[in-house]
Design a protein around this motif. Structure first.
Motif, PDB file in Angstrom:
ATOM      1  N   LEU A   1       0.834  -1.246   0.066  1.00 54.92           N
ATOM      2  CA  LEU A   1       0.041  -0.040   0.121  1.00 54.92           C
ATOM      3  C   LEU A   1       0.897   1.211  -0.134  1.00 54.92           C
ATOM      4  O   LEU A   1       0.558   2.200  -0.761  1.00 54.92           O
ATOM      5  CB  LEU A   1      -0.832   0.026   1.287  1.00 54.92           C
ATOM      6  N   GLY A   2       2.012   1.304   0.568  1.00 52.32           N
ATOM      7  CA  GLY A   2       2.824   2.472   0.872  1.00 52.32           C
ATOM      8  C   GLY A   2       3.494   2.602  -0.454  1.00 52.32           C
ATOM      9  O   GLY A   2       3.663   3.765  -0.817  1.00 52.32           O
TER      10      GLY A   2
ATOM     11  N   GLU B   1      -0.018  -0.378  11.109  1.00 53.18           N
ATOM     12  CA  GLU B   1       1.125  -0.675  10.275  1.00 53.18           C
ATOM     13  C   GLU B   1       0.909   0.028   8.889  1.00 53.18           C
ATOM     14  O   GLU B   1       2.144   0.521   8.314  1.00 53.18           O
ATOM     15  CB  GLU B   1       1.018  -2.052  10.102  1.00 53.18           C
ATOM     16  N   CYS B   2      -0.373   0.161   8.394  1.00 47.91           N
ATOM     17  CA  CYS B   2      -0.369   0.774   7.123  1.00 47.91           C
ATOM     18  C   CYS B   2      -0.119   2.230   7.015  1.00 47.91           C
ATOM     19  O   CYS B   2       0.566   2.871   6.341  1.00 47.91           O
ATOM     20  CB  CYS B   2      -1.993   0.533   6.838  1.00 47.91           C
ATOM     21  N   ILE B   3      -0.546   2.981   8.250  1.00 44.07           N
ATOM     22  CA  ILE B   3      -0.325   4.179   8.585  1.00 44.07           C
ATOM     23  C   ILE B   3       1.392   4.593   8.515  1.00 44.07           C
ATOM     24  O   ILE B   3       1.924   5.300   7.867  1.00 44.07           O
ATOM     25  CB  ILE B   3      -0.877   4.696   9.728  1.00 44.07           C
TER      26      ILE B   3
ATOM     27  N   PHE C   1      -3.315   4.960  18.583  1.00 43.01           N
ATOM     28  CA  PHE C   1      -2.713   5.963  19.297  1.00 43.01           C
ATOM     29  C   PHE C   1      -1.136   5.879  18.853  1.00 43.01           C
ATOM     30  O   PHE C   1      -0.286   6.955  18.966  1.00 43.01           O
ATOM     31  CB  PHE C   1      -2.703   6.072  20.748  1.00 43.01           C
ATOM     32  N   LYS C   2      -0.457   4.950  18.603  1.00 43.99           N
ATOM     33  CA  LYS C   2       0.882   4.576  18.210  1.00 43.99           C
ATOM     34  C   LYS C   2       1.103   5.343  16.907  1.00 43.99           C
ATOM     35  O   LYS C   2       2.369   5.680  16.870  1.00 43.99           O
ATOM     36  CB  LYS C   2       1.228   2.955  18.416  1.00 43.99           C
ATOM     37  N   GLN C   3       0.105   4.977  16.015  1.00 44.35           N
ATOM     38  CA  GLN C   3       0.482   5.686  14.760  1.00 44.35           C
ATOM     39  C   GLN C   3      -0.711   6.497  14.277  1.00 44.35           C
ATOM     40  O   GLN C   3      -1.776   6.061  13.624  1.00 44.35           O
ATOM     41  CB  GLN C   3       0.683   4.485  13.794  1.00 44.35           C
ATOM     42  N   PRO C   4      -0.910   7.714  14.750  1.00 41.18           N
ATOM     43  CA  PRO C   4      -2.221   8.414  14.730  1.00 41.18           C
ATOM     44  C   PRO C   4      -2.300   8.965  13.433  1.00 41.18           C
ATOM     45  O   PRO C   4      -1.342   9.299  12.721  1.00 41.18           O
ATOM     46  CB  PRO C   4      -2.185   9.483  15.605  1.00 41.18           C
ATOM     47  N   PRO C   5      -3.471   8.914  12.855  1.00 43.78           N
ATOM     48  CA  PRO C   5      -3.862   9.473  11.382  1.00 43.78           C
ATOM     49  C   PRO C   5      -3.862  11.167  11.522  1.00 43.78           C
ATOM     50  O   PRO C   5      -3.819  11.715  12.797  1.00 43.78           O
ATOM     51  CB  PRO C   5      -5.236   8.912  11.189  1.00 43.78           C
TER      52      PRO C   5
END
Length: 312
Positions: free
Chosen positions: A111-112, A143-145, A178-182
């Motif tokens: 995706l990235g 993970e996607c973020i 919260f670890k990888q916020p959008p």
């Protein structure tokens, strides 16, 4: 190994097992303001091929979005992670239901890279409901973020999440996010509370409101967003009451659009809401304090999401 049968159900198969009965009836005549742009451009075919080559899904295709031609032609898409099979059977939605496959561990990386190739500045990531996963798929979102940002340094990411049904699942989901916020956290209420049992079986109105509130409480600087479909049998007054509930739960952004029946086996359109009514509801929403409102017949939750986020 036993073969899995009926793993993916659409149309009649999808809605037949619902406790509610969908009665086919004469369709309302579509008014002149319901206009779809046909997909016919080089960019449309480029985006379609890139998605196919990387085995990526979009809600644009899986949910039969009427704006797919316009969005793909502009080089934008709403990516749908965690497969194309939903564990729920919402009778307004055209996404297939059934028994999902195990999440693709390579999907975040693919995706990235695909998003980098498209040179996008803004992207929306959504998913099917995954009630079979302990965290509802939130760690996969995270993970996607991470992978998207690794390959696209200045990109803005909006996530459109399911309700993560269940208290423990919500706790796990929010902890992961919260670890990888959008940049924007979106969860759609879809309709008014009176129609939940009919339109969103398995979901609870209060639970969805609480999810939005709890994310905002932990991440006060990240805008929260929600959307509603009109035309399922609600009144404008009931829509206004939902808008008030959203503001009471500190939701910043709102989308209002016309529901369109995907197949004869889905919920019928009970009314076509006029552009004037959409404009009036937008005015009321702005009075209530929403920072950004997209309201119109062809508006969808992620339609022109990049434009809606400007200035937020």
């Amino acid at each position: 190994m036993n073969k899995i049968i009926n793993i993916k159900e659409v149309g009649r198969e999808k809605t037949a097992r619902l406790p509610i009965k969908i009665v086919e009836k004469d369709k309302l005549v579509k008014p002149s303001w319901i206009k779809m742009k046909l997909p016919n451009s080089d960019k449309f075919h480029e985006v379609s091929q890139l998605l196919k080559d990387n085995q990526l899904n979009t809600v644009c295709e899986e949910a039969s979005c009427p704006n797919i031609g316009e969005c793909y032609s502009q080089g934008t898409a709403t990516f749908m992670i965690l497969g194309d099979i939903c564990t729920r059977r919402c009778p307004f939605c055209d996404v297939a239901s059934g028994v999902p496959f195990k999440p693709d561990e390579d999907e975040p990386v693919k995706l990235g890279l695909a998003i980098a190739k498209l040179e996008l500045n803004y992207v929306v990531i959504t998913s099917v409901d995954r009630d079979d996963l302990k965290d509802g798929g939130a760690a996969h979102f995270s993970e996607c973020i991470k992978e998207i940002r690794k390959n696209n340094k200045n990109i803005k990411i909006e996530i459109l999440v399911p309700d993560f049904r269940g208290k423990k699942k919500v706790e796990m989901a929010l902890e992961a996010l919260f670890k990888q916020p959008p940049n924007i956290f979106n969860h759609n209420l879809e309709t008014i509370p009176r129609l939940y049992k009919r339109a969103r079986p398995g979901a609870r109105y209060e639970h969805s409101l609480l999810l939005l509130k709890n994310f905002k409480k932990k991440m006060p600087l990240i805008p929260t967003k929600s959307g509603l479909m009109l035309g399922l049998g609600e009144t404008n007054e009931e829509i206004l009451n939902v808008m008030k509930d959203l503001r009471q739960h500190n939701v910043d952004m709102l989308t209002l659009g016309q529901y369109l029946q995907p197949t004869p086996y889905h919920l019928p359109v009970e009314r076509y809401v006029s552009p004037i009514d959409f404009d009036n509801l937008k005015k009321e929403a702005k009075k209530l304090g929403f920072l950004s409102v997209a309201s119109g017949p062809m508006v969808r939750s992620s339609y022109h999401a990049d434009q809606q986020s400007q200035g937020i």
